[in-house]
Design a protein around this motif. Structure first.
Motif, PDB file in Angstrom:
ATOM      1  N   PRO A 288     -27.471  41.648  -3.177  1.00 44.13           N
ATOM      2  CA  PRO A 288     -26.171  42.186  -2.773  1.00 44.13           C
ATOM      3  C   PRO A 288     -26.115  42.398  -1.252  1.00 44.13           C
ATOM      4  O   PRO A 288     -27.036  42.953  -0.660  1.00 44.13           O
ATOM      5  CB  PRO A 288     -26.094  43.525  -3.507  1.00 44.13           C
ATOM      6  N   GLY A 289     -25.038  41.926  -0.645  1.00 42.54           N
ATOM      7  CA  GLY A 289     -24.870  42.141   0.785  1.00 42.54           C
ATOM      8  C   GLY A 289     -25.504  41.092   1.667  1.00 42.54           C
ATOM      9  O   GLY A 289     -25.471  41.220   2.894  1.00 42.54           O
ATOM     10  N   PHE A 290     -26.066  40.041   1.086  1.00 46.95           N
ATOM     11  CA  PHE A 290     -26.692  38.974   1.873  1.00 46.95           C
ATOM     12  C   PHE A 290     -25.980  37.645   1.595  1.00 46.95           C
ATOM     13  O   PHE A 290     -25.645  37.333   0.453  1.00 46.95           O
ATOM     14  CB  PHE A 290     -28.174  38.830   1.527  1.00 46.95           C
ATOM     15  N   GLN A 333     -29.096  31.270   4.833  1.00 44.09           N
ATOM     16  CA  GLN A 333     -27.911  31.659   4.084  1.00 44.09           C
ATOM     17  C   GLN A 333     -28.206  32.830   3.158  1.00 44.09           C
ATOM     18  O   GLN A 333     -27.330  33.606   2.820  1.00 44.09           O
ATOM     19  CB  GLN A 333     -27.391  30.463   3.268  1.00 44.09           C
ATOM     20  N   THR A 334     -29.467  32.980   2.759  1.00 46.14           N
ATOM     21  CA  THR A 334     -29.850  34.087   1.888  1.00 46.14           C
ATOM     22  C   THR A 334     -30.181  35.330   2.688  1.00 46.14           C
ATOM     23  O   THR A 334     -29.899  36.447   2.273  1.00 46.14           O
ATOM     24  CB  THR A 334     -31.074  33.692   1.039  1.00 46.14           C
ATOM     25  N   ALA A 335     -30.763  35.144   3.864  1.00 48.94           N
ATOM     26  CA  ALA A 335     -31.300  36.274   4.605  1.00 48.94           C
ATOM     27  C   ALA A 335     -30.298  36.947   5.525  1.00 48.94           C
ATOM     28  O   ALA A 335     -30.584  38.005   6.061  1.00 48.94           O
ATOM     29  CB  ALA A 335     -32.506  35.811   5.432  1.00 48.94           C
ATOM     30  N   VAL A 336     -29.121  36.368   5.731  1.00 50.25           N
ATOM     31  CA  VAL A 336     -28.167  36.932   6.688  1.00 50.25           C
ATOM     32  C   VAL A 336     -27.351  38.054   6.045  1.00 50.25           C
ATOM     33  O   VAL A 336     -26.661  37.830   5.049  1.00 50.25           O
ATOM     34  CB  VAL A 336     -27.219  35.828   7.207  1.00 50.25           C
ATOM     35  N   PRO A 337     -27.405  39.263   6.604  1.00 48.93           N
ATOM     36  CA  PRO A 337     -26.573  40.358   6.070  1.00 48.93           C
ATOM     37  C   PRO A 337     -25.093  40.069   6.295  1.00 48.93           C
ATOM     38  O   PRO A 337     -24.697  39.512   7.319  1.00 48.93           O
ATOM     39  CB  PRO A 337     -27.021  41.570   6.897  1.00 48.93           C
TER      40      PRO A 337
END
Length: 394
Positions: A288-290, A333-337
């Motif tokens: 959630p949020g990433f 794309q997964t790690a960006v808040p």
């Protein structure tokens, strides 16, 4: 694409010609994720994948006769380009004015005029407060807003004034009602941010920080709630009804309630960052949020809000947890808040109620819905109709 041309890529002009649209619409399609913009090495301009253009062209050819679809909307209100968000040509990161001034920019294109105070008539506000006051204390803030907007609509005899000045009058009442009916604390003067803060938390909350947060959330192109608002506006529904349509579409874990999901995830991550991330990934729900569907490397709204929060000592536990997770995840794309996670950090830093992020989002986006209402009222009414292409017999 070299001078001889490349069969796999098209220029902006070629895309516009192929789809029979204006060049500006090409970039509106990019903002909505319908086309992928590719930098043109060694030359100005951008290139686009021909296969994506072909799919769009095919859909337009085989869509049947229509009066209009969402793909036909071209808006001058906001633009997303190169992972940056612009309001009427202004980079949102440069907008440090009170939210009332940013509302003026979105509604009229004028950022320089002194902002007006958004106040509702005493009779309307009293009626709305009585209706909201009858609700149980456990009722969510956005549900309180929905009641307040409905009651304000029924109380406002001028709600059908759809002239630009009439819409602006109604907009100021709407925002005042949404903010001033949320909590028991009543401030009858001050900016929207100053009046909103006490309904979200008992902790001192800088109005400037809340102004910045509202600004970052005010508009984001044709998000699902904005599409709902524009469909209502196309039928010449009055602004109260338009905002009610937007609030209804906002009430989803995938949209307006995403900050609440991120807030609860952050609760676990503060105690055990990698353990919380691992458990979410194990269950297959994603973090959630990433990540974001539109931004490729960074959500500029989250980037700015998280930067502002790094100077707030009480935000440190949440920021440390996020840093630990992003350090370990490899896929950008997964790690960006995203902005939902940044809202969750704001909520933790100032000990806000768990649904505070939804309320901030809804109030901010009301400003954007009004801007789209004003824009849609200039279009032919009832221009959106479903396709009626006959279905072939099996």
């Amino acid at each position: 694409m070299d001078a001889k041309g490349d069969a796999r890529h098209l220029t902006t002009a070629e895309v516009a010609s192929r789809l029979e649209i204006k060049p500006e619409t090409v970039y509106a399609y990019v903002s909505r994720g319908l086309l992928t913009k590719i930098p043109a090495a060694g030359r100005r301009g951008s290139l686009f994948r021909e296969d994506e253009v072909a799919r769009l062209a095919h859909g337009r050819r085989h869509g049947g006769e229509r009066r209009g679809t969402m793909e036909d909307i071209v808006t001058a209100i906001s633009r997303i380009e190169d992972d940056r968000l612009y309001y009427r040509g202004h980079n949102v990161e440069d907008l440090t004015q009170p939210i009332e001034s940013v509302a003026g920019l979105l509604w009229t294109g004028d950022l320089d005029s002194p902002p007006e105070q958004f106040i509702a008539p005493a009779e309307i506000l009293m009626t709305c407060r009585a209706a909201v006051g009858a609700l149980a204390e456990s009722v969510r803030l956005t549900d309180r807003m929905r009641v307040a907007v409905t009651v304000a609509s029924a109380s406002d005899q001028l709600r059908f004034d759809l002239s630009p000045q009439g819409v602006l009058r109604t907009a100021r009442i709407l925002l005042a009602v949404e903010v001033d009916c949320l909590g028991a604390t009543r401030l009858d003067s001050g900016t929207l941010a100053q009046r909103l803060g006490p309904s979200l938390t008992n902790a001192p909350l800088p109005a400037g920080l809340l102004d910045s947060t509202l600004t970052l959330l005010a508009d984001h192109g044709l998000a699902i709630s904005t599409m709902a608002a524009r469909v209502a506006a196309s039928a010449r529904v009055h602004p109260y009804g338009v905002v009610s349509a937007g609030l209804g579409a906002l009430d989803s874990q995938y949209h307006g309630a995403a900050s609440t999901v991120a807030y609860r995830f952050l609760d676990d991550a503060i105690a055990d960052p990698l353990g919380a991330a691992s458990e979410r990934l194990r269950l297959g729900g994603g973090l959630p949020g990433f990540g974001h569907l539109i931004y490729r490397t960074t959500d500029p709204r989250a980037e700015l809000l998280l930067t502002l929060l790094r100077s707030v000592p009480t935000a440190a536990p949440a920021l440390t947890a996020i840093d630990a997770i992003t350090d370990q995840l490899g896929a950008p794309q997964t790690a960006v808040p995203n902005i939902d996670l940044a809202l969750a950090v704001l909520m933790h830093a100032y000990r806000m109620r768990p649904d505070a992020g939804e309320a901030i989002f809804a109030i901010a986006r009301t400003i954007g819905w009004i801007a789209h209402t004003l824009e849609e009222y200039t279009e032919p009414p009832m221009r959106f109709r479903p396709n009626r292409t006959p279905v072939p017999a099996p």
